[in-house]
Design a protein around this motif. Sequence first.
Motif, mmCIF file in Angstrom:
data_model
loop_
_atom_site.group_PDB
_atom_site.id
_atom_site.type_symbol
_atom_site.label_atom_id
_atom_site.label_comp_id
_atom_site.label_asym_id
_atom_site.label_seq_id
_atom_site.Cartn_x
_atom_site.Cartn_y
_atom_site.Cartn_z
ATOM 1 N N ASP A 45 -0.633 10.090 -3.892
ATOM 2 C CA ASP A 45 -1.857 10.316 -3.127
ATOM 3 C C ASP A 45 -1.451 10.605 -1.687
ATOM 4 O OD1 ASP A 45 -4.226 10.154 -1.685
ATOM 5 O OD2 ASP A 45 -5.039 8.507 -2.898
ATOM 6 N N ALA A 105 0.564 4.129 -2.821
ATOM 7 C CA ALA A 105 0.223 5.501 -2.453
ATOM 8 C C ALA A 105 1.244 6.493 -2.994
ATOM 9 C CB ALA A 105 0.111 5.618 -0.933
ATOM 10 N N ASP A 140 -3.002 11.857 0.878
ATOM 11 C CA ASP A 140 -3.924 11.373 1.916
ATOM 12 C C ASP A 140 -3.712 9.885 2.176
ATOM 13 O OD1 ASP A 140 -5.049 13.874 2.234
ATOM 14 O OD2 ASP A 140 -6.747 13.486 0.895
ATOM 15 N N ALA A 141 -3.538 9.122 1.096
ATOM 16 C CA ALA A 141 -3.313 7.681 1.260
ATOM 17 C C ALA A 141 -1.964 7.402 1.905
ATOM 18 C CB ALA A 141 -3.399 6.990 -0.105
ATOM 19 N N ALA A 178 0.825 -1.205 0.000
ATOM 20 C CA ALA A 178 0.000 0.000 0.000
ATOM 21 C C ALA A 178 0.861 1.257 0.000
ATOM 22 C CB ALA A 178 -0.930 -0.011 1.219
#
Length: 336
Positions: free
Chosen positions: A218, A213, A220-221, A209
């Motif tokens: 991203d 991200a 926020d991710a 992940a």
Amino acid sequence: MTITTTEQDFATLVEPLRRELLAHCYRMTGSLHDAEDALQETYLRAWRGIDRFEARSSLRTWLYRIATNTCLTHLEGRSRRPLPTGLGAPAADPAVEPREEHSVAWLEPLPDDVVWARPTADPAAEVVTRDSVRLAFVAALQHLTAQQRAVLVLRDVLQWSAAEVADTLELTVAGVNSTLQRARAHVARLDHERRGELTDDRRRRLLDAYVDAFEAYDVDAIVALMTQDVVWEMPPYPGWYQGRAAVATLISTWCPAKGPGSMRLLPTSANGQPAFGVYMLEADGVHRAFQLAVLDLGEGGVHHATVWFGVEHLVACGLPAELPPPGAEAAAVDAR
């Protein structure tokens, strides 16, 4: 009894100990480059003295004694190698542009391949444990005097007796014990970051992940994968940042990425921890080495990220300086 040996015999004797001695020199110096220099000097001193080696102790113990004293000589007159969090300043404002500081000799990462060339069938049998080169532990060691560092490493990492340490460092046993007590207390105050082990599946999903991200840029991710009190530091920048909001502001404001595809990540490992080589897309369409990120993971996610800038750190981990365009390798195979 003394040993008479040729240069080839000597190399055969000492080569099996090379990786653990290099790890020892790294703990003492905080630098892979300095550790390699200290190891070469250790071998030189040992070669010159091999005919006087008396087999009252093992060759391994004898070499560790030489390596320790070589490192102590190397450290004379040198300042410690900190991370930004070790400079004593409060967390920086992420809205202020970071500025590099090259006058500081920063703590460096230790590529895992330098110590562990291939997986060990029995992890418990590893001579150099991953915990003994963990970044937070090595960073804490840098706050000790050179002598305190040597005593702590010899006693707590190598499990030498107080008498053996006293003989190596020309101290009394009482002196070793008092030095060890002070060193342990100091390291305990600084090295308090371990937050539980992750299962292999949880670890794999978290790291996958993290790659997704960043490659999607991203923010926020990215910060959602971090703990609320995450610490982010990035030598040679002296500032460090704490908390998801601060890291989000830092990345969204100052990272040169423009959007998805700007960054590509390759997995590696350093200091016994997961790490990634980060590559940034440049104007000519090539992703070039940008930074090496070493992560501390816990049940709550990434709780500490130490990020080094400089292609040399990626190359030391066996990563390339630049990446071919996505799909280029597959296209080359199809063409053949």
